[in-house]
Design an enzyme around this catalytic site. Structure first.
Site, PDB file in Angstrom:
ATOM      1  N   GLY A  14     100.928  38.803  35.703  1.00 28.75           N
ATOM      2  CA  GLY A  14     102.008  38.000  36.285  1.00 28.75           C
ATOM      3  C   GLY A  14     101.424  36.846  37.061  1.00 28.75           C
ATOM      4  O   GLY A  14     101.093  36.980  38.237  1.00 28.75           O
ATOM      5  N   MET A  18     102.176  32.975  43.161  1.00 27.99           N
ATOM      6  CA  MET A  18     101.726  34.097  44.000  1.00 27.99           C
ATOM      7  C   MET A  18     100.674  34.933  43.278  1.00 27.99           C
ATOM      8  O   MET A  18      99.657  35.312  43.856  1.00 27.99           O
ATOM      9  CB  MET A  18     102.911  34.981  44.392  1.00 27.99           C
ATOM     10  CG  MET A  18     103.769  34.438  45.509  1.00 27.99           C
ATOM     11  SD  MET A  18     102.992  34.479  47.140  1.00 27.99           S
ATOM     12  CE  MET A  18     103.110  36.226  47.549  1.00 27.99           C
ATOM     13  N   GLY A  19     100.914  35.226  41.997  1.00 24.47           N
ATOM     14  CA  GLY A  19      99.977  36.023  41.212  1.00 24.47           C
ATOM     15  C   GLY A  19      98.638  35.334  41.042  1.00 24.47           C
ATOM     16  O   GLY A  19      97.577  35.948  41.223  1.00 24.47           O
ATOM     17  N   ASN A  37      99.049  37.213  31.443  1.00 23.28           N
ATOM     18  CA  ASN A  37     100.419  36.723  31.556  1.00 23.28           C
ATOM     19  C   ASN A  37     100.963  36.586  30.144  1.00 23.28           C
ATOM     20  O   ASN A  37     100.213  36.257  29.216  1.00 23.28           O
ATOM     21  CB  ASN A  37     100.442  35.360  32.258  1.00 23.28           C
ATOM     22  CG  ASN A  37     101.834  34.987  32.757  1.00 23.28           C
ATOM     23  OD1 ASN A  37     102.235  35.413  33.831  1.00 23.28           O
ATOM     24  ND2 ASN A  37     102.566  34.205  31.976  1.00 23.28           N
ATOM     25  N   VAL A  81     105.580  40.205  39.068  1.00 21.30           N
ATOM     26  CA  VAL A  81     106.630  39.575  38.258  1.00 21.30           C
ATOM     27  C   VAL A  81     107.951  39.706  38.999  1.00 21.30           C
ATOM     28  O   VAL A  81     108.039  40.386  40.024  1.00 21.30           O
ATOM     29  CB  VAL A  81     106.729  40.213  36.850  1.00 21.30           C
ATOM     30  CG1 VAL A  81     105.423  40.016  36.078  1.00 21.30           C
ATOM     31  CG2 VAL A  81     107.075  41.700  36.934  1.00 21.30           C
ATOM     32  N   GLY A 136     103.276  36.316  53.221  1.00 20.62           N
ATOM     33  CA  GLY A 136     102.408  35.205  53.604  1.00 20.62           C
ATOM     34  C   GLY A 136     102.591  33.995  52.710  1.00 20.62           C
ATOM     35  O   GLY A 136     101.973  32.959  52.915  1.00 20.62           O
ATOM     36  N   LYS A 190     108.564  46.019  53.864  1.00 21.86           N
ATOM     37  CA  LYS A 190     108.575  44.581  53.559  1.00 21.86           C
ATOM     38  C   LYS A 190     109.991  44.022  53.633  1.00 21.86           C
ATOM     39  O   LYS A 190     110.219  42.906  54.105  1.00 21.86           O
ATOM     40  CB  LYS A 190     107.972  44.333  52.162  1.00 21.86           C
ATOM     41  CG  LYS A 190     108.038  42.872  51.672  1.00 21.86           C
ATOM     42  CD  LYS A 190     107.350  41.906  52.629  1.00 21.86           C
ATOM     43  CE  LYS A 190     107.081  40.539  52.051  1.00 21.86           C
ATOM     44  NZ  LYS A 190     108.137  39.848  51.366  1.00 21.86           N
ATOM     45  N   HIS A 193     110.796  43.619  57.230  1.00 20.83           N
ATOM     46  CA  HIS A 193     110.014  42.453  57.670  1.00 20.83           C
ATOM     47  C   HIS A 193     110.788  41.176  57.343  1.00 20.83           C
ATOM     48  O   HIS A 193     110.927  40.280  58.182  1.00 20.83           O
ATOM     49  CB  HIS A 193     108.655  42.459  56.948  1.00 20.83           C
ATOM     50  CG  HIS A 193     107.932  41.146  56.925  1.00 20.83           C
ATOM     51  ND1 HIS A 193     108.330  40.084  56.140  1.00 20.83           N
ATOM     52  CD2 HIS A 193     106.839  40.710  57.601  1.00 20.83           C
ATOM     53  CE1 HIS A 193     107.516  39.060  56.329  1.00 20.83           C
ATOM     54  NE2 HIS A 193     106.603  39.416  57.207  1.00 20.83           N
ATOM     55  N   ASN A 194     111.336  41.101  56.129  1.00 14.04           N
ATOM     56  CA  ASN A 194     112.089  39.908  55.727  1.00 14.04           C
ATOM     57  C   ASN A 194     113.389  39.771  56.516  1.00 14.04           C
ATOM     58  O   ASN A 194     113.813  38.659  56.830  1.00 14.04           O
ATOM     59  CB  ASN A 194     112.387  39.950  54.232  1.00 14.04           C
ATOM     60  CG  ASN A 194     111.159  39.658  53.386  1.00 14.04           C
ATOM     61  OD1 ASN A 194     110.027  39.753  53.864  1.00 14.04           O
ATOM     62  ND2 ASN A 194     111.356  39.317  52.136  1.00 14.04           N
ATOM     63  N   TYR A 198     114.543  36.632  58.785  1.00 14.63           N
ATOM     64  CA  TYR A 198     115.850  35.961  58.778  1.00 14.63           C
ATOM     65  C   TYR A 198     116.297  35.703  60.226  1.00 14.63           C
ATOM     66  O   TYR A 198     116.752  34.610  60.566  1.00 14.63           O
ATOM     67  CB  TYR A 198     116.906  36.841  58.098  1.00 14.63           C
ATOM     68  CG  TYR A 198     117.059  36.712  56.604  1.00 14.63           C
ATOM     69  CD1 TYR A 198     115.965  36.787  55.757  1.00 14.63           C
ATOM     70  CD2 TYR A 198     118.313  36.549  56.022  1.00 14.63           C
ATOM     71  CE1 TYR A 198     116.114  36.703  54.370  1.00 14.63           C
ATOM     72  CE2 TYR A 198     118.484  36.464  54.642  1.00 14.63           C
ATOM     73  CZ  TYR A 198     117.378  36.541  53.825  1.00 14.63           C
ATOM     74  OH  TYR A 198     117.534  36.459  52.465  1.00 14.63           O
TER      75      TYR A 198
END
Length: 496
Positions: A14, A18-19, A37, A81, A136, A190, A193-194, A198
């Protein structure tokens, strides 16, 4: 022997940005990596970047079989992905070539229950599985993210040395990665965390709104203020980038770029999931919920413009701007700083309480102090403030709320007058501060030994016979409220 030496230590499938960046980070730390990929051009692009960025030990593969067979056993394969069915499709394509004891690590923002389903499914083939939160952004992925792996502990130990080198490094606090727990715990952490992210972003935007529209500050002044704040208790990635945003000039028209950006905020779903989970677990998270509501309302741009016009025609006058002297402006800036800090404490308290409630429900044994530690670097909510949270949970692992930690409690009390002034001033000026208001209401509700909930419970008992408890004796009680009220009225009538 030579063939086995040529095998890669780890694989990554992927290769969106980011990947690619995470793969290059792994290679940069000296771990040979294979990448794959479905679109061959992405493989070529990543191989080219690896060559350009220092002849990194990265090799591209062009079929699922060749990719899997190029990795040493027990194989560890990270997939990055899009969440949902693309993850299932990727697992299906790769797992048919994998052997028992091999592991799949999903690094996307996945719903935790999907991870738990996949753990069960791949275990039938003898495969191990991790759901790993990665925070990050693009920069973090390349140079050091915060990593939140949950699921198979064996799968984690197989790549622990890699993750500890690849993660962000915080001086005196180590790499920003830890084994989170079993099942979908990594994805859940995670997600929260998000949700906290917000809340943080909403509170910062409200501070900006008050300083700009009540204080009359321009972008240069705002940049200086946020830069100054970033040297103190508010030091964080989000405050730092906010200072940078105010400095950027628009290259298409005169003025600053931030002023020409459409006021509609996008989202990908993790904030919504956080609020849904808070509701399911009966955990109050009003600051995070307010931030989500604001994103919904921001999306109604046409409706908001129409409402502004209709209400103006109906006679609504915008409150007159507050004329602030130099001293008053200085006081407002300091008040907003204090209000932002106190509001953040409440927002983080809500997120941590949600994590604890889920941990209890699922038996994950989450270490909240350790989570605060791994968020200190690499991730979007990284902040000096997290060290204080880590220490609070070290002092008392069973802390009911950050609000009642001795240090945070003292800080809240010191800042509450400024906090109330800011919220009051914003309300008077017709400027909405839903995040700050939600945090303040949360604080005021949580700190009160007695609430008006007694009346609500009486109402529930009247119309639904839901019963109530008393403060002076044990047991459940039910009262025929209407009958007694009529009797009481009849008695009053007779007296008259």
């Amino acid at each position: 022997m030579e063939a086995s030496q040529a095998l890669s230590r780890i694989g990554l499938a992927g290769l969106a940005v980011m990947g690619q960046n995470l793969a290059l980070n792994i290679a940069d730390k000296g771990f040979p990596i294979s990448v794959y990929n479905r679109t061959a051009s992405k493989v070529d692009e990543t191989v080219h970047r690896a060559h350009q960025e220092g002849q990194l030990p990265l090799n591209g593969q062009y079929s699922p079989r060749d990719f899997v067979l190029s990795i040493q056993r027990p194989r560890s394969i990270i997939i990055l992905v899009k969440a949902g069915s693309p993850v299932d499709q990727t697992i299906a394509a790769l797992s048919s070539h994998m052997d028992p004891g091999d592991a799949i690590i999903d690094g996307g923002n996945e719903w935790y229950e999907n991870t738990e389903r996949r753990i069960s499914e791949v275990s039938q083939q003898g495969l191990l599985y991790l759901g790993m939160g990665v925070s990050g952004g693009e920069e973090g992925a390349r140079h050091g993210p915060s990593l939140m792996p949950g699921g198979s502990y064996e799968a984690y130990t197989n790549i622990q040395d890699i993750l500890q080198k690849v993660a962000a490094q915080v001086p005196n606090d180590g790499p920003c990665v830890t084994y989170i727990g079993e099942g979908g715990s990594g994805n859940f952490v995670k997600m929260v965390h998000n949700g906290i992210e917000y809340g943080d972003m909403q509170l910062i935007s409200e501070a900006y709104d008050v300083l700009k529209n009540v204080g009359g500050l321009n972008n240069e002044e705002l940049s200086e203020i946020f830069t100054e704040w970033n040297r103190g208790e508010l030091e964080s990635f989000l405050v730092e980038i906010t200072a940078d945003i105010f400095r950027v000039k628009d290259d298409l028209v005169d003025g600053y770029l931030v002023d020409t950006i459409l006021d509609k905020t996008g989202m990908k779903g993790t904030g919504k999931w956080t609020v849904q989970q808070a509701a399911e677990l009966s955990v109050a998270a009003p600051t995070i919920a307010a931030s989500l509501d604001c994103r919904y309302l921001s999306g109604l741009k046409d409706e908001r413009e129409n409402a502004a016009e209709v209400l103006r025609e109906a006679g609504l006058k915008e409150p007159e701007g507050v004329k602030l002297s130099g001293a008053d402006k200085k006081r407002l800036i300091d008040d907003v700083r204090q209000a932002l800090y106190a509001s953040k404490i409440c927002s983080y308290a809500q997120g941590m309480n949600l994590l604890r409630a889920k941990s209890v429900e699922k038996g994950w044994g989450l270490d909240l102090g350790e989570l605060a530690r791994i968020w200190k670097g690499g991730c979007i909510i990284r902040a000096v403030f997290l060290d204080r949270i880590k220490k609070a949970y070290k002092r008392n692992p069973n802390l009911a709320s950050l609000v009642v930690d001795t240090e945070f409690a003292r800080e809240m009390v010191q800042r509450q007058a400024a906090w109330r002034r800011v919220v009051g001033l914003a309300i008077s000026a017709g400027i909405s501060t839903p995040g700050m208001c939600a945090s303040l209401a949360y604080f005021d509700t949580y700190r009160r030994a007695r609430l008006p909930a007694n009346l609500v419970q009486a109402q529930r008992d009247l119309f639904g016979a839901h019963t109530y408890e008393r403060i002076d004796r044990p047991g459940s009680f039910h009262t025929e409220w209407t009958k007694l009220a009529r009797k009481s009225n009849a008695g009053v009538g007779a007296l008259n």
